[in-house]
Design a protein around this motif. Structure first.
Motif, PDB file in Angstrom:
ATOM      1  N   HIS A 245      10.184 -10.749  17.278  1.00  0.00           N
ATOM      2  CA  HIS A 245      10.563 -11.180  18.621  1.00  0.00           C
ATOM      3  C   HIS A 245       9.418 -11.887  19.307  1.00  0.00           C
ATOM      4  CE1 HIS A 245      14.582  -9.786  18.854  1.00  0.00           C
ATOM      5  NE2 HIS A 245      14.264  -8.536  18.532  1.00  0.00           N
ATOM      6  N   SER A 250      11.837 -14.526  21.524  1.00  0.00           N
ATOM      7  CA  SER A 250      13.271 -14.447  21.733  1.00  0.00           C
ATOM      8  C   SER A 250      13.584 -13.785  23.076  1.00  0.00           C
ATOM      9  CB  SER A 250      13.935 -13.680  20.603  1.00  0.00           C
ATOM     10  OG  SER A 250      13.593 -12.333  20.699  1.00  0.00           O
ATOM     11  N   PRO A 311      19.659 -11.092  21.351  1.00  0.00           N
ATOM     12  CA  PRO A 311      19.455 -12.442  20.837  1.00  0.00           C
ATOM     13  C   PRO A 311      20.060 -12.562  19.438  1.00  0.00           C
ATOM     14  CG  PRO A 311      17.420 -11.203  20.735  1.00  0.00           C
ATOM     15  CD  PRO A 311      18.414 -10.343  21.467  1.00  0.00           C
ATOM     16  N   VAL A 316      16.714 -16.663  17.310  1.00  0.00           N
ATOM     17  CA  VAL A 316      15.331 -16.234  17.106  1.00  0.00           C
ATOM     18  C   VAL A 316      14.663 -17.154  16.091  1.00  0.00           C
ATOM     19  CG1 VAL A 316      13.845 -14.371  16.310  1.00  0.00           C
ATOM     20  CG2 VAL A 316      15.903 -13.853  17.636  1.00  0.00           C
ATOM     21  N   ARG A 319      14.040 -20.639  17.350  1.00  0.00           N
ATOM     22  CA  ARG A 319      12.833 -20.676  18.178  1.00  0.00           C
ATOM     23  C   ARG A 319      11.576 -20.643  17.317  1.00  0.00           C
ATOM     24  NH1 ARG A 319      14.239 -19.463  23.630  1.00  0.00           N
ATOM     25  NH2 ARG A 319      16.355 -18.707  23.529  1.00  0.00           N
TER      26      ARG A 319
END
Lengths: 324, 284
Positions: A245, A250, A311, A316, A319
Motif C-alpha cells: 500500500h 493506494s 482499493p 494499487v 499506481r
C-alpha cells in the motif's frame, strides 16, 4: 537428488520465462502474422516451507501461467523451477503426489456422482492408505462443513459448496504445497470466510506451503504475510502487504450519503473525488483509519448512510506502475 | 532446456507405467460407468439405439446382395467375413478409446489441466474419458456377423489360419487404437481435428468392410503404406479366403500385422508425448 532438506526452499523460481507463439489474423486478409507474447518475463522468487504467499496481479499478468509452470502443466521457455526439489514439467506425475491444486474456475469433482465418489477416486489414484484417508477426510468434512454434502451429486451443490468440496479433494493426499488459483471467486461472504478459516488452519496445523492467487484483497489481508505482485509478466513487488500500500500509495474510498445535496465537502485527511446528488466519494490513504473521518463529517452534516471501499488490486498496481 | 533426451521419461516411463496406466484407466472407466448409470433410462435407450444402428448397417450389405451375385468378386459370406473382422476390431478400439476425439474440446477449453495434475498417465485418463459401455454394441454385432460368416464361408482351416484369426482381431484393434492416439495427439496442435480423425477411424472401418477390389488401387495403396489399415483385416483375410492381394505383395506381408501394429503404437505414443509437451493450456 529428489529429497528436500528443510533448508531448501519449497518453491524456487529462477529467471523463469514463458513465451507463447501467437498467430494473429492480419485485418482484411487471410494472412496470419506470427508474433511472440512474453506471458512470464524473467521471474525469480523463493518460498520457504510453510509460508503462505499471495500472488496477485491484473488479468493476463501471468499469474496462472506461473502456477501452471509450477505444477508442470506448462514447461518454461527459460529459467529454472523447483518445487519440493522436483523439476515440475519434467517430473509432472511424480510432483503431482506432493502438490495440491485448486482452480477456482474449474472443478475436479465428478458432476453426476455424489461428492464422496470423487474423494474415493482421489484415494485410489494417489494410493492413500486407509487410516490416513479417513483422518484427512474427517478433518476436511468437519472444518469445511461437508458432512451433509457427501452423498449429494456434485451438480446439485452451490458454487460455494462445490469450492469447499474441491479444496478438500486437493488436500486428501497431504500435499506439501497447495496452489490456489482464485479460490474465493464468485463466493458469498460466508463461504469466503469459511474457506479462509480453513486455509489458515491447514497452513498452521500441517505446515502446508500455500501459494494463492486472487482478486480479493481481503483474502490476502486475512491469510498472507507476504504478497507478490506481477504485471506484464514481471514481478513488481515482493514483500508485506503494508509495504504494497505504501509503494502503491493506494487509497480507500469513503462513500457518504448526506441527508441532502451539498457542495463538495472538505475534511482534513481526505480528498473529494466526485458527487452524485446527495452522495459523495472521498478518498483517503489506505493505511489510515476511516473513523476520525466519519466523526468529522458527522459533526458537520447529517449522514444517511456510508460505506468504505477497499482499493482494487488493479488500482494499487496501476499506481505502482505509475510510481515506478 | 530439454537437454537430456531421456530425462522426461524418468517420471512416466518407469517399468510400472503400463500397469499404472491400466489401473488408472479402470478407475476412470468405473467413474464414468457410474455416472452413466445415474441416467439409467437414457443409457438403455442409447444402448439400444446404438445396437439397432449398427445392425441396420449390415442389413444394407445383405440388401445389396439381393441384387448382385458378388461384390468385387466376393460372395456375401466372404464380405460378411471382412465386415465381421473390421467391425469387431474397430468396435474394440472404439470401446477402449473412442473418446479420444473429445480431447480437442479439452485442449480448447483448458480442462485437460485437471487431468494433468493427477499422478497417473494422462493418456490413460483421456482414453477413459466419457467411457461408454454402449459402444459394446458394435463389438457384439461384429462378432455375430463374423460368427455367421465363419459358418458359411469356405476357408481351408489350417493351423495357421486358425491362429491367424484371433491375432488379426487383436492386431486390428491395436492399429485402430494407434490411430485414435495419433489423432488425439494431433489435436494438441490442431485444436480440433476430431473430424479428420473420424474420417480415418469410422471411414477406415467402413472401407475395410468391403473387398479391396472394389476400390481404386491408389486408395488401397494408401491404406497399406500410409495409414496401414490394410493390416487390420484385408491382408490376413485375403490369405484365409485364398484370394490374391490386389497389390501383389509378397506372402509374408500377410503375417506382418503384429509388428506393424507395434510400430504404429510406438509412433503414436511418441506423437502423444510430443503433443503433451506442446500443450499450452488456456488463459486462466
Amino acid at each position: 537428488m529428489t529429497v528436500t532438506d528443510s533448508a531448501e526452499p519449497m518453491i524456487a523460481v529462477d529467471g523463469v520465462e514463458k513465451v507463447f507463439d501467437v498467430r494473429r489474423k492480419v485485418a482484411g486478409t487471410l494472412r496470419r502474422e506470427r508474433h511472440q507474447v512474453r506471458a512470464v518475463d524473467g521471474i525469480s522468487f523463493t518460498v520457504p516451507r510453510g509460508e503462505m504467499v499471495g500472488y496477485i496481479g491484473p488479468n493476463g499478468a501471468g499469474k496462472s501461467t506461473t502456477i501452471k509452470m509450477l505444477t508442470g502443466i506448462l514447461s518454461p521457455s527459460g529459467g529454472r523451477l523447483r518445487v519440493a526439489g522436483i523439476d515440475p514439467s519434467r517430473d509432472r506425475t511424480r510432483l503431482a503426489r506432493r502438490i495440491g491444486v485448486v482452480f477456482g474456475q474449474r472443478t475436479t469433482l465428478w458432476w453426476d456422482l455424489p461428492l464422496r465418489d470423487s474423494y474415493e477416486l482421489v484415494r485410489r489414484m494417489y494410493r492413500i492408505e486407509d487410516p490416513r484417508y479417513a483422518r484427512n477426510l474427517d478433518a476436511c468434512v468437519e472444518l469445511l462443513d461437508l458432512g451433509p454434502l457427501l452423498d449429494v451429486p456434485v451438480r446439485q451443490l452451490s458454487l460455494g459448496q462445490r469450492m469447499r468440496g474441491d479444496i478438500a479433494a486437493a488436500l486428501l493426499h497431504d500435499p506439501e504445497v497447495l496452489y490456489l488459483d482464485e479460490p474465493t471467486i464468485g463466493l458469498d461472504v460466508i463461504s469466503k470466510a469459511k474457506v479462509r478459516d480453513f486455509l489458515r488452519t491447514v497452513n498452521a496445523e500441517r505446515g502446508t506451503t500455500v501459494l494463492l492467487t486472487t482478486h480479493d484483497l481481503t483474502d490476502i489481508e486475512t491469510l498472507c504475510s507476504r504478497v507478490m505482485v506481477i504485471d506484464h509478466g514481471r514481478l513488481m513487488y515482493d514483500g508485506g502487504l503494508d509495504g504494497l500500500h505504501a509503494v502503491g500509495e493506494s487509497e480507500r474510498t469513503l462513500v457518504v450519503d448526506f441527508a441532502h445535496e451539498l457542495p463538495p465537502v472538505e475534511v482534513p485527511g481526505a480528498r473529494w473525488v466526485r458527487s452524485e446528488g446527495p452522495r459523495q466519494w472521498l478518498a483517503f490513504p489506505a493505511g489510515d483509519s476511516a473513523a476520525p473521518l466519519v466523526t468529522a463529517l458527522a459533526a458537520r452534516h447529517p449522514l444517511v448512510d456510508l460505506s468504505v471501499r477497499e482499493p482494487a488490486i488493479e488500482d494499487v498496481i496501476a499506481r505502482m506502475y505509475g510510481a515506478a | 532446456m530439454e537437454a537430456e533426451p531421456r530425462g522426461g521419461a524418468a517420471g512416466e516411463r518407469t517399468p510400472g507405467t503400463v500397469a499404472e496406466s491400466v489401473r488408472a484407466y479402470r478407475l476412470v472407466v468405473r467413474m464414468w460407468m457410474r455416472s452413466t448409470m445415474s441416467y439409467r433410462a437414457s443409457f438403455v435407450m442409447t444402448a439400444f439405439g446404438n445396437f439397432a444402428a449398427t445392425a441396420l448397417d449390415f442389413l444394407t450389405i445383405v440388401l445389396m446382395f439381393s441384387h448382385v451375385e458378388a461384390l468385387g468378386g466376393f460372395s456375401l459370406p466372404e464380405v460378411a467375413f471382412l465386415y465381421g473382422t473390421a467391425s469387431t476390431s474397430f468396435g474394440l478400439a472404439d470401446l477402449l478409446m473412442g473418446s479420444m476425439d473429445r480431447l480437442g474440446e479439452r485442449v480448447r477449453d483448458g480442462t485437460l489441466d485437471t487431468l494433468m495434475l493427477r499422478p497417473v498417465p494422462v493418456l490413460a485418463q483421456v482414453a477413459a474419458d466419457r467411457f461408454a459401455l454402449r459402444r459394446l454394441g458394435r463389438v457384439v454385432q461384429g462378432l455375430l456377423v463374423l460368427g455367421w460368416a465363419l459358418w458359411r464361408v469356405d476357408v481351408h482351416w489350417t493351423v495357421l489360419n486358425v491362429a491367424l484369426l484371433p491375432v488379426t482381431l487383436v492386431v486390428g484393434a491395436a492399429i485402430f487404437c494407434a490411430v485414435y492416439v495419433a489423432g488425439g495427439a494431433f489435436q494438441f496442435w490442431a485444436g480440433d481435428a476430431a473430424q479428420v480423425q473420424n474420417s480415418v477411424t469410422y471411414g477406415g472401418a467402413t472401407l475395410l468392410q468391403y473387398p479391396p477390389g472394389v476400390f481404386a488401387r491408389d486408395l488401397v495403396r494408401g491404406v497399406t503404406f500410409v495409414v496401414p489399415l490394410a493390416f487390420v483385416n484385408w491382408l490376413p483375410a485375403l490369405r484365409m479366403l485364398g484370394r490374391p492381394d490386389p497389390l501383389g505383395l509378397p506372402g509374408w506381408v500377410d503375417f506382418a500385422g503384429a509388428p506393424v501394429a507395434l510400430v504404429c503404437c510406438a509412433l503414436s505414443g511418441l506423437l502423444w508425448r510430443a503433443g503433451v509437451r506442446s500443450y499450452r493450456s488456456t488463459g486462466s
